[in-house]
Motif scaffolding. Structure first.
Motif, PDB file in Angstrom:
ATOM      1  N   LYS A  11      41.197  47.291  35.574  1.00 51.40           N
ATOM      2  CA  LYS A  11      40.573  45.975  35.608  1.00 51.40           C
ATOM      3  C   LYS A  11      40.630  45.420  36.898  1.00 51.40           C
ATOM      4  O   LYS A  11      39.733  44.680  37.532  1.00 51.40           O
ATOM      5  CB  LYS A  11      41.032  44.839  34.527  1.00 51.40           C
ATOM      6  N   SER A  62      38.007  40.160  26.678  1.00 51.87           N
ATOM      7  CA  SER A  62      36.626  40.316  26.356  1.00 51.87           C
ATOM      8  C   SER A  62      36.570  40.973  24.795  1.00 51.87           C
ATOM      9  O   SER A  62      37.744  41.222  24.343  1.00 51.87           O
ATOM     10  CB  SER A  62      36.092  41.392  27.336  1.00 51.87           C
ATOM     11  N   GLU A  81      39.195  47.391  16.334  1.00 50.49           N
ATOM     12  CA  GLU A  81      38.850  48.841  16.799  1.00 50.49           C
ATOM     13  C   GLU A  81      40.269  49.601  16.337  1.00 50.49           C
ATOM     14  O   GLU A  81      39.990  50.606  15.761  1.00 50.49           O
ATOM     15  CB  GLU A  81      39.227  48.580  18.456  1.00 50.49           C
ATOM     16  N   PHE A 172      34.959  53.839  25.794  1.00 51.45           N
ATOM     17  CA  PHE A 172      36.506  53.418  25.114  1.00 51.45           C
ATOM     18  C   PHE A 172      35.920  52.410  24.165  1.00 51.45           C
ATOM     19  O   PHE A 172      34.778  52.012  24.114  1.00 51.45           O
ATOM     20  CB  PHE A 172      37.587  52.905  25.839  1.00 51.45           C
ATOM     21  N   ASP A 175      32.192  51.396  22.502  1.00 50.10           N
ATOM     22  CA  ASP A 175      31.270  51.871  23.194  1.00 50.10           C
ATOM     23  C   ASP A 175      30.009  52.803  22.536  1.00 50.10           C
ATOM     24  O   ASP A 175      29.002  52.623  22.913  1.00 50.10           O
ATOM     25  CB  ASP A 175      31.717  52.592  24.515  1.00 50.10           C
ATOM     26  N   LYS A 193      27.829  52.128  33.346  1.00 47.42           N
ATOM     27  CA  LYS A 193      28.322  51.115  32.601  1.00 47.42           C
ATOM     28  C   LYS A 193      28.908  49.983  33.340  1.00 47.42           C
ATOM     29  O   LYS A 193      28.488  48.978  33.341  1.00 47.42           O
ATOM     30  CB  LYS A 193      29.355  51.626  31.615  1.00 47.42           C
ATOM     31  N   HIS A 198      29.970  43.433  30.827  1.00 48.05           N
ATOM     32  CA  HIS A 198      30.222  42.003  30.636  1.00 48.05           C
ATOM     33  C   HIS A 198      31.203  41.645  31.712  1.00 48.05           C
ATOM     34  O   HIS A 198      31.218  40.696  32.431  1.00 48.05           O
ATOM     35  CB  HIS A 198      30.692  41.846  29.310  1.00 48.05           C
ATOM     36  N   ARG A 199      32.496  42.460  31.771  1.00 49.10           N
ATOM     37  CA  ARG A 199      33.447  42.295  32.845  1.00 49.10           C
ATOM     38  C   ARG A 199      32.925  42.245  34.142  1.00 49.10           C
ATOM     39  O   ARG A 199      33.240  41.232  34.965  1.00 49.10           O
ATOM     40  CB  ARG A 199      34.376  43.463  32.659  1.00 49.10           C
TER      41      ARG A 199
END
Ligand code: IMP
Length: 215
Positions: A11, A62, A81, A172, A175, A193, A198-199
Motif C-alpha cells: 500500500k 477498503s 474472505e 487477492f 478479485d 488493476k 478503489h485504493r
C-alpha cells in the motif's frame, strides 16, 4: 512527509506513486470499531494513529460492497474472505437478479488541524453508523472543533462492478468474483488493476488535495 500507518508495504509503495511528498510506513495496532461504514473505521484509525505519532498520518480501509446484500461484507470483508470464502459469497449472490457491487477504499488523513470546509466528506467524530453521506458532506470544521474531536479528512475511491463466478488466478481477496469491464480483477495484470482500483482512486483524490490544499 506523510506517514502511512499500515502493516502492508504494498500500500505504501502504491501511495508513493501518487504523492510527490515522501511517504513513510509505520506499523501500529489499534482496536478497530465495529461499524457499518468503511469511513468510520478509517477515521477512527487515523485519529488513533495521529494520537500515537503526533505527525500527519494516513490510514486506509477498503472492502467489497454488494448491493443485493445491503452493502455486505463492507468493513467485514477480510473476515468474510477468510471465514466464509469467496466461492460461497458468489453462490449467495448467484441467487439474486441484481449482482452489482463495488470495491470501495477510504483514505483518512489527520494532522491534528482543522480543515476548511470543502465538498469532500469531513469526518466530525460524532458520525453514527446511520448518518447518510449527505449529512456527512455538510459537516463543518467548526462543528468538529466545538466538539473537541480531532478532525479527519476522508477520500473515497469507488470501482463499480458485477459479482460473477470465480475466474482468474491473479490478485487477492475477492478479485476472482469481481468483474469490471468484462474481466475479473483476478484476470488483470497488477498494473492494469492498480490503474483503476478503489485504493488508487482514493489515493489520487488525496494526493490532489494534499498537494494544493491550504492545510
Ligand atoms: P484492506 O482494508 O485493504 O486491508 O482490505 C480489507 C479486505 O477487503 C481484504 O482483506 C479483502 O478481503 C478486501 N479487499 C480490499 N481490497 C481488495 C482488492 O483490491 N481486491 C480484492 N479484495 C479486496
Amino acid at each position: 512527509m506523510v506517514t502511512f500507518v499500515t502493516t502492508n508495504p504494498g500500500k505504501v509503495h502504491e501511495a508513493r506513486e501518487y504523492l510527490d511528498e515522501p511517504v513513510e510506513q509505520r506499523d501500529f495496532d489499534y482496536l478497530e470499531p465495529q461499524a457499518d461504514e468503511l469511513a468510520t473505521v478509517a477515521a477512527h484509525g487515523a485519529r488513533e494513529a495521529y494520537k500515537q505519532f503526533q505527525e500527519p498520518v494516513i490510514v486506509d480501509d477498503s472492502g467489497l460492497t454488494i448491493d443485493a446484500l445491503g452493502g455486505f461484507p463492507g468493513p467485514y470483508s477480510s473476515y468474510v474472505e477468510e471465514h466464509v470464502c469467496i466461492e460461497r459469497v458468489w453462490r449467495l449472490v448467484s441467487e439474486e437478479d441484481n449482482r452489482s457491487a463495488a470495491f470501495r477504499g477510504v483514505v483518512a488523513y489527520c494532522d491534528g488541524n482543522p480543515f476548511a470546509a470543502t465538498p469532500e466528506p469531513v469526518d466530525d467524530g460524532r458520525r453514527g453508523q446511520d448518518l447518510s453521506a449527505e449529512k456527512r458532506d455538510s459537516a463543518t470544521t467548526d462543528d468538529q472543533v466545538a466538539d473537541g474531536a480531532i478532525p479527519v479528512k476522508l477520500f473515497e475511491g469507488v470501482v463499480p462492478g458485477t459479482i460473477v463466478a470465480p475466474r482468474g488466478d491473479g490478485g487477492f481477496g475477492f478479485d476472482p468474483i469481481f468483474e469490471y469491464d468484462g474481466k475479473t480483477f483476478a484476470e488483470m495484470e497488477t498494473e492494469e488493476k492498480n490503474a483503476i482500483s478503489h485504493r488508487g482512486r482514493a489515493l489520487a483524490k488525496f494526493a490532489d488535495w494534499y498537494e494544493q490544499a491550504d492545510r
